[in-house]
Design a protein around this motif. Structure first.
Motif, PDB file in Angstrom:
ATOM      1  N   LEU A  93       0.855  -1.184   0.000  1.00 61.05           N
ATOM      2  CA  LEU A  93       0.000   0.000   0.000  1.00 61.05           C
ATOM      3  C   LEU A  93       0.884   1.225   0.000  1.00 61.05           C
ATOM      4  N   GLU A  94       0.639   2.144  -0.939  1.00 60.92           N
ATOM      5  CA  GLU A  94       1.340   3.417  -0.970  1.00 60.92           C
ATOM      6  C   GLU A  94       0.324   4.532  -0.821  1.00 60.92           C
ATOM      7  N   SER A  95       0.655   5.519   0.004  1.00 60.55           N
ATOM      8  CA  SER A  95      -0.276   6.620   0.200  1.00 60.55           C
ATOM      9  C   SER A  95      -0.460   7.379  -1.113  1.00 60.55           C
ATOM     10  N   ASP A  96      -1.564   8.093  -1.207  1.00 57.90           N
ATOM     11  CA  ASP A  96      -1.962   8.666  -2.486  1.00 57.90           C
ATOM     12  C   ASP A  96      -1.712  10.178  -2.535  1.00 57.90           C
ATOM     13  N   ALA A  97      -2.566  10.951  -1.867  1.00 59.84           N
ATOM     14  CA  ALA A  97      -2.506  12.412  -1.982  1.00 59.84           C
ATOM     15  C   ALA A  97      -1.330  13.017  -1.222  1.00 59.84           C
ATOM     16  N   ASP A  98      -0.921  12.394  -0.130  1.00 57.97           N
ATOM     17  CA  ASP A  98       0.186  12.897   0.678  1.00 57.97           C
ATOM     18  C   ASP A  98       0.821  11.724   1.419  1.00 57.97           C
ATOM     19  N   ASP A  99       1.537  12.002   2.506  1.00 54.17           N
ATOM     20  CA  ASP A  99       2.260  10.933   3.208  1.00 54.17           C
ATOM     21  C   ASP A  99       1.536  10.480   4.467  1.00 54.17           C
ATOM     22  N   GLN A 100       0.204  10.528   4.446  1.00 52.32           N
ATOM     23  CA  GLN A 100      -0.592  10.007   5.558  1.00 52.32           C
ATOM     24  C   GLN A 100      -1.389   8.793   5.092  1.00 52.32           C
ATOM     25  N   MET A 101      -1.697   7.907   6.047  1.00 49.86           N
ATOM     26  CA  MET A 101      -2.493   6.728   5.722  1.00 49.86           C
ATOM     27  C   MET A 101      -3.199   6.234   6.977  1.00 49.86           C
ATOM     28  N   ILE A 102      -4.410   5.717   6.790  1.00 43.89           N
ATOM     29  CA  ILE A 102      -5.152   5.049   7.858  1.00 43.89           C
ATOM     30  C   ILE A 102      -5.493   3.639   7.382  1.00 43.89           C
ATOM     31  N   ILE A 103      -5.252   2.644   8.240  1.00 45.04           N
ATOM     32  CA  ILE A 103      -5.660   1.267   7.958  1.00 45.04           C
ATOM     33  C   ILE A 103      -6.527   0.788   9.111  1.00 45.04           C
ATOM     34  N   ARG A 104      -7.757   0.361   8.798  1.00 45.09           N
ATOM     35  CA  ARG A 104      -8.678  -0.170   9.807  1.00 45.09           C
ATOM     36  C   ARG A 104      -8.785  -1.680   9.641  1.00 45.09           C
ATOM     37  N   VAL A 105      -8.583  -2.401  10.744  1.00 41.19           N
ATOM     38  CA  VAL A 105      -8.538  -3.867  10.699  1.00 41.19           C
ATOM     39  C   VAL A 105      -9.557  -4.441  11.678  1.00 41.19           C
ATOM     40  N   SER A 162       9.887  11.360   2.389  1.00 44.58           N
ATOM     41  CA  SER A 162       9.314  11.175   1.058  1.00 44.58           C
ATOM     42  C   SER A 162       7.933  11.831   0.963  1.00 44.58           C
ATOM     43  N   ASP A 163       7.452  11.985  -0.274  1.00 45.59           N
ATOM     44  CA  ASP A 163       6.111  12.526  -0.494  1.00 45.59           C
ATOM     45  C   ASP A 163       5.027  11.513  -0.166  1.00 45.59           C
ATOM     46  N   THR A 164       5.384  10.229  -0.117  1.00 50.40           N
ATOM     47  CA  THR A 164       4.428   9.163   0.175  1.00 50.40           C
ATOM     48  C   THR A 164       5.035   8.198   1.189  1.00 50.40           C
ATOM     49  N   ILE A 165       4.174   7.352   1.765  1.00 52.41           N
ATOM     50  CA  ILE A 165       4.647   6.256   2.600  1.00 52.41           C
ATOM     51  C   ILE A 165       4.217   4.943   1.963  1.00 52.41           C
ATOM     52  N   GLN A 166       4.877   3.859   2.354  1.00 52.64           N
ATOM     53  CA  GLN A 166       4.570   2.547   1.794  1.00 52.64           C
ATOM     54  C   GLN A 166       4.582   1.495   2.898  1.00 52.64           C
ATOM     55  N   ILE A 167       3.545   0.640   2.867  1.00 53.32           N
ATOM     56  CA  ILE A 167       3.410  -0.462   3.820  1.00 53.32           C
ATOM     57  C   ILE A 167       3.367  -1.764   3.021  1.00 53.32           C
ATOM     58  N   TYR A 168       4.248  -2.701   3.376  1.00 53.64           N
ATOM     59  CA  TYR A 168       4.274  -4.002   2.703  1.00 53.64           C
ATOM     60  C   TYR A 168       3.511  -5.069   3.474  1.00 53.64           C
ATOM     61  N   TYR A 169       3.611  -5.015   4.789  1.00 51.11           N
ATOM     62  CA  TYR A 169       3.056  -6.110   5.596  1.00 51.11           C
ATOM     63  C   TYR A 169       2.562  -5.559   6.929  1.00 51.11           C
ATOM     64  N   LEU A 170       1.393  -6.037   7.331  1.00 50.63           N
ATOM     65  CA  LEU A 170       0.818  -5.687   8.624  1.00 50.63           C
ATOM     66  C   LEU A 170       0.303  -6.971   9.264  1.00 50.63           C
ATOM     67  N   PRO A 229       1.011   9.254  10.386  1.00 47.93           N
ATOM     68  CA  PRO A 229       0.828  10.684  10.157  1.00 47.93           C
ATOM     69  C   PRO A 229       1.795  11.314   9.171  1.00 47.93           C
ATOM     70  N   GLU A 230       2.983  10.729   8.952  1.00 50.08           N
ATOM     71  CA  GLU A 230       3.937  11.346   8.036  1.00 50.08           C
ATOM     72  C   GLU A 230       5.055  10.373   7.712  1.00 50.08           C
ATOM     73  N   SER A 231       5.765  10.692   6.627  1.00 51.18           N
ATOM     74  CA  SER A 231       6.908   9.882   6.209  1.00 51.18           C
ATOM     75  C   SER A 231       8.177  10.389   6.880  1.00 51.18           C
TER      76      SER A 231
END
Length: 211
Positions: A67-79, A161-169, A156-158
């Motif tokens: 998963l790579e963030s889209d508009a900026d370097d923030q992301m929310i994952i709900r599990v 970089s302009d984006t963040i990336q998550i490979y595994y949770l 909340p931030e990288s």
């Protein structure tokens, strides 16, 4: 048998090799992977479904899906989980480099949280994230995560970089089957409906008695 061949070939290293191989396939005994409601994992500010980072233990180092963030370097994952969880640790593989999130804030039982809610809520716990290609294990304060039906992770931030990336949770802990809410029985009972309709916010859930 292939195992006998391995012992003959590897000699003293065979036992260690077999043990490590088994552990890599099966993962920790308290892995919660099979108890995640994967179809309903949600990722906000990404172009993919959240479940792509919920992988089996033997795929935790796989970088084919992320998963790579889209508009900026923030992301929310709900599990969401399929039962009640007593959480022990969160597992994360992120990056690479400056695409690594600076930290993760974890919220217990905040099923509908989005970016507008962040400033009003205090995380149950948060961790700084170090750069690296391995899977990081973040041990939580179990007392704060003893009866969890869902977890929300906010990045909340990288780290530049302009984006963040998550490979595994992944998650480690203890799962128990969720018991039915006894309130459902009350709603279905043929009790005095006039009393029930006085409860604020529930008028639409009941029939109005005939007069």
């Amino acid at each position: 048998m292939p195992q006998e061949h391995n012992h003959d070939h590897c000699h003293d290293h065979a036992h260690d090799h077999d043990h490590d191989h088994d552990a890599a396939d099966l993962g920790p005994q308290d892995s919660l992977y099979s108890h995640i409601d994967r179809a309903n994992v949600v990722a906000l500010n990404t172009s993919k479904l959240g479940e792509v980072v919920i992988k089996p233990w033997d795929k935790r180092l796989d970088e084919a899906e992320s998963l790579e963030s889209d508009a900026d370097d923030q992301m929310i994952i709900r599990v969401p989980f399929t039962g009640s969880v007593r959480l022990r640790a969160v597992l994360l593989k992120t990056g690479p480099g400056d695409q690594t999130p600076r930290k993760v804030q974890i919220y217990a039982n905040q099923e509908h949280m989005d970016f507008d809610d962040i400033e009003q809520l205090t995380p149950t716990q948060e961790f700084e994230i170090a750069q690296g290609r391995e899977v990081g294990e973040y041990a939580v304060k179990t007392a704060k995560f003893s009866n969890v039906s869902s977890l929300t992770l906010f990045f909340p931030e990288s780290q530049g970089s302009d984006t963040i990336q998550i490979y595994y949770l992944g998650f480690l802990g203890h799962w128990t089957e969720r018991k039915n809410n006894p309130v459902i029985t009350v709603y279905e009972a043929q009790a005095n409906l006039a009393d029930h309709t006085k409860i604020q916010g529930t008028e639409g859930n009941f029939y109005t008695p005939q007069t």
